[in-house]
Design a protein around this motif. Structure first.
Motif, PDB file in Angstrom:
ATOM      1  N   PHE A  11       5.467   0.398  -8.387  1.00 60.50           N
ATOM      2  CA  PHE A  11       4.991   0.290  -7.020  1.00 60.50           C
ATOM      3  C   PHE A  11       4.221   1.531  -6.923  1.00 60.50           C
ATOM      4  O   PHE A  11       3.923   2.467  -7.819  1.00 60.50           O
ATOM      5  CB  PHE A  11       6.126   1.080  -6.388  1.00 60.50           C
ATOM      6  CG  PHE A  11       7.099  -0.158  -5.510  1.00 60.50           C
ATOM      7  CD1 PHE A  11       6.837  -0.258  -4.129  1.00 60.50           C
ATOM      8  CD2 PHE A  11       8.018  -0.430  -6.592  1.00 60.50           C
ATOM      9  CE1 PHE A  11       7.586  -1.525  -3.638  1.00 60.50           C
ATOM     10  CE2 PHE A  11       8.658  -2.027  -5.508  1.00 60.50           C
ATOM     11  CZ  PHE A  11       8.788  -1.595  -4.487  1.00 60.50           C
ATOM     12  N   LYS A  12       2.499   1.114  -6.748  1.00 60.30           N
ATOM     13  CA  LYS A  12       1.350   2.018  -6.710  1.00 60.30           C
ATOM     14  C   LYS A  12       1.260   3.085  -5.554  1.00 60.30           C
ATOM     15  O   LYS A  12       0.938   1.936  -4.176  1.00 60.30           O
ATOM     16  CB  LYS A  12       0.365   1.859  -7.554  1.00 60.30           C
ATOM     17  CG  LYS A  12      -0.433   2.380  -8.091  1.00 60.30           C
ATOM     18  CD  LYS A  12      -2.020   1.899  -8.265  1.00 60.30           C
ATOM     19  CE  LYS A  12      -3.014   2.550  -8.942  1.00 60.30           C
ATOM     20  NZ  LYS A  12      -4.087   2.379  -9.643  1.00 60.30           N
ATOM     21  N   ASP A  13       1.426   4.276  -5.277  1.00 68.10           N
ATOM     22  CA  ASP A  13       0.453   5.503  -4.200  1.00 68.10           C
ATOM     23  C   ASP A  13      -0.737   5.097  -4.224  1.00 68.10           C
ATOM     24  O   ASP A  13      -2.093   5.091  -5.221  1.00 68.10           O
ATOM     25  CB  ASP A  13       1.019   6.921  -4.022  1.00 68.10           C
ATOM     26  CG  ASP A  13       1.025   6.665  -3.113  1.00 68.10           C
ATOM     27  OD1 ASP A  13      -0.108   6.755  -2.162  1.00 68.10           O
ATOM     28  OD2 ASP A  13       1.226   7.982  -2.449  1.00 68.10           O
ATOM     29  N   LYS A  38       1.266 -10.810  -5.930  1.00 72.49           N
ATOM     30  CA  LYS A  38       0.441 -11.635  -6.099  1.00 72.49           C
ATOM     31  C   LYS A  38      -0.358 -10.825  -7.233  1.00 72.49           C
ATOM     32  O   LYS A  38      -0.929 -11.461  -8.039  1.00 72.49           O
ATOM     33  CB  LYS A  38      -1.137 -12.659  -5.108  1.00 72.49           C
ATOM     34  CG  LYS A  38      -0.236 -13.363  -4.596  1.00 72.49           C
ATOM     35  CD  LYS A  38      -1.465 -13.566  -3.496  1.00 72.49           C
ATOM     36  CE  LYS A  38      -0.964 -14.617  -2.664  1.00 72.49           C
ATOM     37  NZ  LYS A  38      -1.768 -15.859  -2.241  1.00 72.49           N
ATOM     38  N   ASP A  39      -0.790  -9.229  -6.957  1.00 66.43           N
ATOM     39  CA  ASP A  39      -1.143  -8.298  -8.089  1.00 66.43           C
ATOM     40  C   ASP A  39      -0.234  -8.029  -9.374  1.00 66.43           C
ATOM     41  O   ASP A  39       0.730  -8.057  -9.075  1.00 66.43           O
ATOM     42  CB  ASP A  39      -1.741  -7.575  -7.557  1.00 66.43           C
ATOM     43  CG  ASP A  39      -2.348  -7.759  -6.361  1.00 66.43           C
ATOM     44  OD1 ASP A  39      -3.503  -8.519  -6.982  1.00 66.43           O
ATOM     45  OD2 ASP A  39      -2.402  -6.905  -5.341  1.00 66.43           O
ATOM     46  N   THR A  40      -0.732  -8.130 -10.186  1.00 67.61           N
ATOM     47  CA  THR A  40      -0.038  -7.389 -11.469  1.00 67.61           C
ATOM     48  C   THR A  40      -0.736  -6.214 -12.104  1.00 67.61           C
ATOM     49  O   THR A  40      -2.053  -6.177 -12.137  1.00 67.61           O
ATOM     50  CB  THR A  40       0.176  -8.644 -12.444  1.00 67.61           C
ATOM     51  OG1 THR A  40      -1.119  -8.684 -13.120  1.00 67.61           O
ATOM     52  CG2 THR A  40      -0.036  -9.884 -12.221  1.00 67.61           C
ATOM     53  N   PRO A  60       4.566  -7.114 -11.872  1.00 65.44           N
ATOM     54  CA  PRO A  60       3.896  -7.368 -10.829  1.00 65.44           C
ATOM     55  C   PRO A  60       3.915  -5.311  -9.815  1.00 65.44           C
ATOM     56  O   PRO A  60       4.747  -4.909 -10.095  1.00 65.44           O
ATOM     57  CB  PRO A  60       5.300  -7.903  -9.358  1.00 65.44           C
ATOM     58  CG  PRO A  60       6.351  -8.640 -10.674  1.00 65.44           C
ATOM     59  CD  PRO A  60       6.165  -8.126 -11.986  1.00 65.44           C
ATOM     60  N   LEU A  61       2.538  -6.166  -8.675  1.00 70.23           N
ATOM     61  CA  LEU A  61       1.758  -4.484  -8.722  1.00 70.23           C
ATOM     62  C   LEU A  61       2.609  -4.671  -6.936  1.00 70.23           C
ATOM     63  O   LEU A  61       1.990  -5.302  -6.500  1.00 70.23           O
ATOM     64  CB  LEU A  61       1.011  -4.024  -8.699  1.00 70.23           C
ATOM     65  CG  LEU A  61      -0.060  -3.052  -8.152  1.00 70.23           C
ATOM     66  CD1 LEU A  61       0.741  -2.000  -8.553  1.00 70.23           C
ATOM     67  CD2 LEU A  61      -1.838  -3.497  -8.458  1.00 70.23           C
ATOM     68  N   VAL A  62       3.432  -3.381  -6.317  1.00 70.71           N
ATOM     69  CA  VAL A  62       2.971  -3.290  -4.954  1.00 70.71           C
ATOM     70  C   VAL A  62       2.453  -2.136  -4.780  1.00 70.71           C
ATOM     71  O   VAL A  62       3.158  -0.998  -5.013  1.00 70.71           O
ATOM     72  CB  VAL A  62       4.318  -3.463  -4.651  1.00 70.71           C
ATOM     73  CG1 VAL A  62       4.961  -3.156  -3.404  1.00 70.71           C
ATOM     74  CG2 VAL A  62       5.532  -4.478  -4.924  1.00 70.71           C
ATOM     75  N   LYS A  63       1.643  -2.733  -3.544  1.00 70.04           N
ATOM     76  CA  LYS A  63       0.167  -0.983  -3.558  1.00 70.04           C
ATOM     77  C   LYS A  63       0.875  -0.423  -2.232  1.00 70.04           C
ATOM     78  O   LYS A  63       1.732  -1.262  -1.011  1.00 70.04           O
ATOM     79  CB  LYS A  63      -0.666  -1.893  -2.730  1.00 70.04           C
ATOM     80  CG  LYS A  63      -1.716  -2.575  -3.881  1.00 70.04           C
ATOM     81  CD  LYS A  63      -3.118  -2.595  -3.738  1.00 70.04           C
ATOM     82  CE  LYS A  63      -3.259  -3.815  -5.318  1.00 70.04           C
ATOM     83  NZ  LYS A  63      -4.632  -4.304  -4.645  1.00 70.04           N
TER      84      LYS A  63
END
Length: 83
Positions: A15-17, A33-35, A45-48
């Motif tokens: 998870f990225k702030d 869909k991001d990594t 996988p990246l969760v914004k």
């Protein structure tokens, strides 16, 4: 533990702030869909996120008072007379 308790896609995610770049690794089933390559060298996988514990005013102690159309000033002037 109960069978079939978690969804099939329950996996490690980063998870990225987006406001300050802070990242943390945890488990989630959020669709993305991001990594991103995490600090441990693996790709996840990246969760914004728009806001996290490092940027939220409650946790940082930097409360920002949003004044739209002078509502705060109107409130203060109205109730300052009664005090």
């Amino acid at each position: 533990m109960k069978k079939e308790l978690h969804p099939e896609n329950y996996r490690l995610c980063v998870f990225k702030d987006m406001s300050n770049g802070y990242t943390f690794l945890t488990r989630s089933c959020a669709e993305t869909k991001d990594t991103i390559k995490h600090e441990d060298g693996n790709e996840y996988p990246l969760v914004k996120l728009d806001i996290s514990m490092t940027s939220h005013p409650f946790y940082t102690g930097k409360q920002v008072l949003v004044d739209t159309a002078g509502r705060v000033d109107k409130f203060r002037s109205r109730y300052a007379k009664k005090a």
